[in-house]
Design a protein around this motif. Structure first.
Motif, short mmCIF file in Angstrom:
data_model
loop_
_atom_site.label_atom_id
_atom_site.label_comp_id
_atom_site.label_asym_id
_atom_site.label_seq_id
_atom_site.Cartn_x
_atom_site.Cartn_y
_atom_site.Cartn_z
N ARG A 353 -13.07 80.68 78.71
CA ARG A 353 -13.00 80.84 80.16
C ARG A 353 -13.11 79.47 80.81
O ARG A 353 -14.10 78.77 80.65
CB ARG A 353 -14.16 81.73 80.59
N LEU A 354 -12.10 79.04 81.57
CA LEU A 354 -12.11 77.69 82.13
C LEU A 354 -12.59 77.65 83.58
O LEU A 354 -12.98 76.60 84.06
CB LEU A 354 -10.72 77.06 82.02
N GLY A 355 -12.54 78.77 84.27
CA GLY A 355 -13.01 78.75 85.66
C GLY A 355 -12.69 80.05 86.35
O GLY A 355 -11.86 80.83 85.88
N SER A 356 -13.35 80.28 87.47
CA SER A 356 -13.04 81.49 88.23
C SER A 356 -13.51 81.38 89.68
O SER A 356 -14.42 80.60 89.99
CB SER A 356 -13.69 82.72 87.59
N PHE A 357 -12.86 82.13 90.54
CA PHE A 357 -13.27 82.31 91.93
C PHE A 357 -13.26 83.81 92.22
O PHE A 357 -12.35 84.51 91.78
CB PHE A 357 -12.25 81.69 92.90
N TYR A 358 -14.20 84.27 92.99
CA TYR A 358 -14.15 85.66 93.45
C TYR A 358 -13.08 85.78 94.54
O TYR A 358 -12.90 84.84 95.32
CB TYR A 358 -15.49 86.07 94.06
N PRO A 359 -12.43 86.94 94.62
CA PRO A 359 -11.58 87.18 95.79
C PRO A 359 -12.47 87.39 97.00
O PRO A 359 -13.65 87.70 96.85
CB PRO A 359 -10.84 88.47 95.43
N SER A 360 -11.92 87.23 98.18
CA SER A 360 -12.75 87.37 99.38
C SER A 360 -11.85 87.72 100.56
O SER A 360 -10.77 87.14 100.72
CB SER A 360 -13.46 86.04 99.63
N ARG A 361 -12.31 88.68 101.34
CA ARG A 361 -11.49 89.07 102.49
C ARG A 361 -12.40 89.57 103.59
O ARG A 361 -13.31 90.35 103.33
CB ARG A 361 -10.54 90.18 102.06
N THR A 362 -12.14 89.12 104.81
CA THR A 362 -12.78 89.71 105.98
C THR A 362 -11.80 90.78 106.48
O THR A 362 -10.62 90.47 106.62
CB THR A 362 -13.05 88.62 107.03
N PRO A 363 -12.28 92.02 106.71
CA PRO A 363 -11.35 93.10 107.05
C PRO A 363 -10.46 92.75 108.23
O PRO A 363 -10.90 92.10 109.19
CB PRO A 363 -12.27 94.28 107.38
N ILE A 364 -9.21 93.20 108.16
CA ILE A 364 -8.24 92.83 109.20
C ILE A 364 -8.62 93.40 110.56
O ILE A 364 -8.26 92.84 111.60
CB ILE A 364 -6.83 93.27 108.78
N ASP A 365 -9.40 94.49 110.57
CA ASP A 365 -9.83 95.07 111.85
C ASP A 365 -11.12 94.44 112.38
O ASP A 365 -11.63 94.85 113.42
CB ASP A 365 -10.07 96.58 111.70
N HIS A 366 -11.66 93.48 111.65
CA HIS A 366 -12.93 92.87 112.06
C HIS A 366 -12.75 92.15 113.41
O HIS A 366 -11.75 91.46 113.61
CB HIS A 366 -13.40 91.89 111.00
N PRO A 367 -13.71 92.30 114.33
CA PRO A 367 -13.59 91.62 115.63
C PRO A 367 -13.42 90.11 115.52
O PRO A 367 -12.84 89.48 116.41
CB PRO A 367 -14.91 91.95 116.34
N LEU A 368 -13.89 89.52 114.41
CA LEU A 368 -13.74 88.07 114.24
C LEU A 368 -12.27 87.67 114.22
O LEU A 368 -11.89 86.64 114.79
CB LEU A 368 -14.43 87.62 112.94
N GLY A 369 -11.44 88.48 113.57
CA GLY A 369 -10.00 88.19 113.53
C GLY A 369 -9.40 88.22 114.93
O GLY A 369 -8.60 87.37 115.30
N ARG A 370 -9.83 89.21 115.72
CA ARG A 370 -9.31 89.31 117.10
C ARG A 370 -9.78 88.13 117.95
O ARG A 370 -9.02 87.60 118.76
CB ARG A 370 -9.75 90.63 117.73
#
Ligand SMILES: [Zn+2]
Length: 448
Positions: A353-370
């Protein structure tokens, strides 16, 4: 907002001169060139706009942290950026020297102009504009500027874990990467993760004559080829048991967002490929944002040079990257990958195993996106695109998973910023609209 934007317009020349001073200071993390000096310079910029700052050590290059509490504010915004840059090589391909910022064709050229000093500095100047024109910030503000992003953010996670209370906030805002073509502002809400492995098949202790010894000696190149063939079907779908178990189905609002993203078939024709008319933008966007992938990055074995050499190789290697989407876990996928090898009779292969990152997402309906979209609309004067997830990977999850706050990325550099390459740049208007966008975001964030 009008007064704040007027302040930005009235101070364009000075903002540029200050940015140029920051760009002139090399901060090449990979070569430890000028990084500590740049951290001090950045701290002085924060102090000067009225955000008391400190240079905080890590096991590697320091973090620059600044904080300003605002009387009466109820929300806290953490702004992340990185002040380190990539090495400028190859030097001869630059049209102007990498550490001598130059304006040409409406763009600022220089190492770090786009990635990430220009974008980071837009945040700093936004705070100055708000403080000068409106006298107070609408939110409590924290700046976190890292000096090791270009070498994999190797000490950031432990820094965040050790300073949770200091860094606590309601959301994280950052500007990195490029905008969509045609200067289309974008609001990016996540990234895919990845898991990178190297698979090695071994045979004899050295290469041998394939004619004389072929029958006695196993060929690791065949061994590896047979293993790789078990990993996907012909359409590319991964065959590792349980690989798709944690993939979430797309929601209606995610589907709607994908349908709005313009797809340029030139991406394919420019690569000498023929677009399939049956597969439009949403087909590709779903795969790049919401589906995991199994990719062979490299294959090496035996003789690949000119002409003939009848050799039987003693080792074969494949490098594989698996792009992961929410809620896949790289540890779980690694366990499933190694189990797949054992269950298919390939327990003899070495899997590293040479490396890894977790996936990450803020929900598209989150007020932060708006809130970010409303800010970009004001700052750029254009309707922004909502991008639910980037195809690539970065430590977004440090914020969403480790610190537990939603994060949004609103890039200010152009899509052709040439980051990591010669002739890196940011458009002058990208920088100034960025200053306005950050200023507007602070006001939108106060309403969250
Ligand atoms: Zn970079």
């Amino acid at each position: 907002m009008q007064q704040i934007f007027q302040y930005v317009e009235g101070n364009r020349e000075r903002f540029l001169q200050e940015l140029f001073a920051l760009l002139r200071q090399p901060s090449i993390s990979a070569q430890n060139q000028g990084v500590a000096e740049c951290a001090e310079l950045l701290k002085s910029h924060l102090d000067a706009v009225g955000v008391p700052a400190m240079v905080m050590p890590t096991a590697g290059h320091p973090v620059v942290f600044g904080e300003l509490k605002s009387p009466g504010a109820t929300r806290t915004v953490l702004i992340y950026g990185h002040y380190d840059v990539q090495p400028p090589d190859p030097l001869e391909q630059w049209k102007s020297p990498p550490f001598e910022p130059t304006v040409r064709d409406g763009r600022i050229w220089g190492r770090g102009a786009g990635d990430n000093k220009g974008q980071l500095f837009a945040h700093v100047k936004a705070v100055e504009a708000v403080l000068k024109a409106a006298k107070r910030l609408p939110v409590h503000l924290k700046f976190l500027f890292e000096g090791e992003e270009e070498v994999g953010s190797r000490n950031l996670r432990s820094f965040l874990e050790a300073n949770r209370a200091l860094l606590g906030a309601d959301c994280c805002y950052c500007s990195d990467g490029g905008m969509y073509p045609d200067d289309q502002p974008t609001v990016v809400l996540g990234v895919r993760g990845n898991l990178y492995v190297e698979v090695t098949a071994k045979g004899a202790n050295r290469d041998v004559h394939s004619g004389n010894l072929g029958p006695y000696v196993p060929n690791p190149a065949w061994r590896l080829a047979h293993f790789l063939a078990t990993l996907t079907d012909e359409s590319g779908k991964a065959q590792v048991k349980g690989f798709y178990d944690d993939v979430l189905p797309m929601t209606d609002s995610e589907r709607k967002a994908l349908a709005k993203i313009p797809f340029d078939p030139g991406v394919l024709t420019g690569l000498g490929l023929t677009p399939d008319p049956a597969k439009g933008g949403p087909f590709y966007f779903e795969r790049v944002m919401f589906q995991p992938a199994m990719n062979i990055c490299g294959l090496t074995s035996g003789y690949g040079g000119r002409g003939m050499k009848t050799v039987l190789p003693h080792v074969a290697k494949a490098k594989i990257d698996m792009r992961l989407v929410v809620n896949m876990d790289p540890n779980d996928i690694f366990a499933k990958f190694t189990a797949h090898a054992r269950e298919h009779g390939f327990g003899d292969l070495e899997i590293q195993r040479l490396g890894s990152f977790y996936p990450s997402r803020t929900p598209i309906d989150h007020p932060l996106g708006r809130a970010a979209a409303a800010a970009a609309r004001q700052g750029f004067g254009k309707e922004p695109l909502l991008i639910p997830c980037m195809g690539g990977s970065d430590p977004d999850y440090y914020f969403t998973k480790v610190l537990g706050m939603p994060r949004v990325n609103v890039p200010y550099a152009p899509h052709d910023e040439n980051n990591h390459a010669p002739n890196e740049n940011i458009k002058l208007e990208g920088f100034f609209c960025g200053v306005k966008t950050t200023a507007a975001f602070l006001h939108e964030a106060a309403k969250l």
